[in-house]
Write an enzyme that holds these catalytic residues in place. Sequence first.
Site, PDB file in Angstrom:
ATOM      1  N   ASP A   1       0.951  -1.138   0.092  1.00 23.74           N
ATOM      2  CA  ASP A   1       0.011   0.095   0.114  1.00 23.74           C
ATOM      3  C   ASP A   1       0.812   1.382  -0.076  1.00 23.74           C
ATOM      4  OD1 ASP A   1      -2.351   1.325   0.398  1.00 23.74           O
ATOM      5  OD2 ASP A   1      -3.124  -0.170   1.701  1.00 23.74           O
TER       6      ASP A   1
ATOM      7  N   HIS B   1     -10.779  -3.497   4.235  1.00 23.13           N
ATOM      8  CA  HIS B   1     -10.716  -2.988   5.590  1.00 23.13           C
ATOM      9  C   HIS B   1     -11.235  -1.640   5.894  1.00 23.13           C
ATOM     10  CE1 HIS B   1      -8.284  -0.493   2.973  1.00 23.13           C
ATOM     11  NE2 HIS B   1      -8.027   0.310   3.840  1.00 23.13           N
ATOM     12  N   ASP B   2     -11.946  -1.157   4.638  1.00 22.49           N
ATOM     13  CA  ASP B   2     -13.193   0.265   4.681  1.00 22.49           C
ATOM     14  C   ASP B   2     -14.432  -0.208   5.038  1.00 22.49           C
ATOM     15  OD1 ASP B   2     -10.768   1.748   4.988  1.00 22.49           O
ATOM     16  OD2 ASP B   2     -10.764   1.935   2.786  1.00 22.49           O
TER      17      ASP B   2
ATOM     18  N   ASP C   1      -3.007   4.706  -2.291  1.00 20.39           N
ATOM     19  CA  ASP C   1      -4.071   4.877  -1.699  1.00 20.39           C
ATOM     20  C   ASP C   1      -4.825   6.374  -2.011  1.00 20.39           C
ATOM     21  OD1 ASP C   1      -5.506   4.521   1.072  1.00 20.39           O
ATOM     22  OD2 ASP C   1      -4.635   6.392   1.353  1.00 20.39           O
TER      23      ASP C   1
ATOM     24  N   GLU D   1      -6.393   4.008  -5.467  1.00 24.78           N
ATOM     25  CA  GLU D   1      -7.906   4.135  -5.268  1.00 24.78           C
ATOM     26  C   GLU D   1      -8.388   5.268  -6.182  1.00 24.78           C
ATOM     27  OE1 GLU D   1     -10.023   3.703  -0.994  1.00 24.78           O
ATOM     28  OE2 GLU D   1      -8.171   5.111  -0.840  1.00 24.78           O
TER      29      GLU D   1
HETATM   30  C1  GLC Z   1      -8.002   4.896   2.075  1.00 26.30           C
HETATM   31  C2  GLC Z   1      -7.879   3.932   2.821  1.00 26.30           C
HETATM   32  C3  GLC Z   1      -8.468   4.120   4.245  1.00 26.30           C
HETATM   33  C4  GLC Z   1      -7.667   5.313   4.810  1.00 26.30           C
HETATM   34  C5  GLC Z   1      -7.829   6.623   3.604  1.00 26.30           C
HETATM   35  C6  GLC Z   1      -6.924   7.649   3.978  1.00 26.30           C
HETATM   36  O1  GLC Z   1      -9.393   5.117   1.610  1.00 26.30           O
HETATM   37  O2  GLC Z   1      -8.253   2.561   2.188  1.00 26.30           O
HETATM   38  O3  GLC Z   1      -8.380   3.080   5.120  1.00 26.30           O
HETATM   39  O4  GLC Z   1      -8.439   5.689   5.820  1.00 26.30           O
HETATM   40  O5  GLC Z   1      -7.352   6.206   2.466  1.00 26.30           O
HETATM   41  O6  GLC Z   1      -5.908   7.252   3.937  1.00 26.30           O
END
Ligand code: GLC
Length: 582
Positions: A131, A353-354, A233, A287
Amino acid sequence: MKKLLLFSLLLSVIISCNENKKTSNTSTEPEQSIDKKWWKEAIVYQIYPRSFQDTDGDGVGDLQGIINRLDYVKDLGVTAVWLNPIYSSPNDDNGYDVSDYRNIMSDFGTMEDFDTMLSEMHARDIKLVMDIVVNHSSDEHPWFKESRSSRDNPYRDYYHWWPAEKGEPPYRYSLFDAEGNAWKYDEKTDAYYLHYFSQKQPDLNWENPKVRQEVYDIMTYWAEKGVDGFRLDAFQFAAKDTTFPEFPKGFEKNFIQYYAMQDGLHDYLKEMNEQVFSKYDVMSVAEGAGRTLEEAHELVDADRNEINMAYAFDGVDIPKAEGYKLSTFKETFSKWDSAFADKGWISIFLSNHDQARMVSRYANDSLPYRAPSAKMLNTFILSMRGTPYCYFGDELGMTNNPKLQNIEDYQDIAAINGYKKAKSQGEDMETFIQNLRFGSRDHGRTPMQWDASEHAGFTSGNPWLPINPNYVDVNTEAELADKNSVLNHFKKMTALRRGSDVLIYGDYALLLPEHPHVHAYTRSLGDEQFLVILNFSKEKVSVILEELGNFSELKINNYSNLNKKANELQLEPYQAVILAKS
Ligand code: GLC
């Protein structure tokens, strides 16, 4: 809850890899018609390191724990691991606030542990996806400490600053801030800095070429160590309109339009590809699938040399505490499949995890339905076109944790600050808590359930989040011993997928679009065809399918019986069946 909803809306991941230098490690014969890639054939297992296996008794998982469990991971039949951030971090957002990108968080171990973990993974033919959190750093990163120290510091432009003499900065929404504003006043230099996430996660300024070079150097450092991929991310937020215009009222509803995918994003990705991806045999994950299917497509169009794989979040936005319609589910996944039917690639997942646990959100976590419905969802993930992402614990059918009841039970910054904000805005707090019980990220983060011993074999200490009381029955040891377990079904599915090009590359076609309870589709490649039939309800239902007669070879069934006559199939609650054309 609005914050949580927006948050999940924003979470889109794209996986990328270098088109030029990839070697296919699974293809046997060259096939003209399909563009084979190892990352298309991968089955990714996502490990949340805090919650996987603790070995030093501090109640937090660690790298040594992952090393100890690699035989289990291999045995699952997965081929790659995506690890959430393991870098040094003050843990405001569990590692998504990095203070040193070239070091390992002390809770997790040392760089030596990392090197051992990587070589042990490779020894088992498991690839590792790291990540990379570079939309923002921690406010404890040396860059930010320098940046905030004076207005003329060489690191000042590594972040976004708004001098106070210009007045209040134009309002920006923060996903994790208790007050909601993404600008935080900093007395030292009489200026505001920008943080789309928490106050301890200042956004990096991607317009600064020095920042970009720092990131490529960090990625190169890990690529040189031999990692096999990167997940970028929150990357769609990297490109911002730094003139910071005022936005029209209500812009928060259109969050992505105003915050994400701004000019420059494609240039950054091209540059990253040139500097990093093209030099190594890596895939990368970021993402952000954009605002439209076209945008998502542009990101992953191989000819553009940016990134390869869209990880769109529409699918995980579907379930709500009050339920959801299967028709929306079918439409969403069919739409995303069609977007990449000819070119590009997508990832398939129902949790991470989200998100809270998939069986509690999409299916049924109460007895006797937990096991069949968890098997059914795993059948879905592992039989769609696209790279499957399986979140740790879902192979067991782990569920939301009834111990997470009141706000004091939660640890996630999104839940805690979301609660404060909702309260200050006079929202209905009962509804807010109900929504947390259904959808909080903490449900997806409770520790892995290894066995029926104290703390589920996760730790000898005090686990950082409560273990789900159902660990006594739902644990790997028990499930390995039960040939009908969710775990053994998962292993059957990974074996089937690894051995079937048709499940990896075959065309997807939706059947029975109007059926309220059943999701049915075919996967076809050349002469081969699979028929997947999934009952998403606790009702016994019957489906009539003209095609049925052509499919006589039973590949997968999560029940011991199959009630099939001519063109009619009677399905048990949450029954999942895969048949092959004879
Ligand atoms: C992404 C991660 C999440 C995190 C956010 C800020 O969305 O998946 O877990 O809180 O980024 O880094």
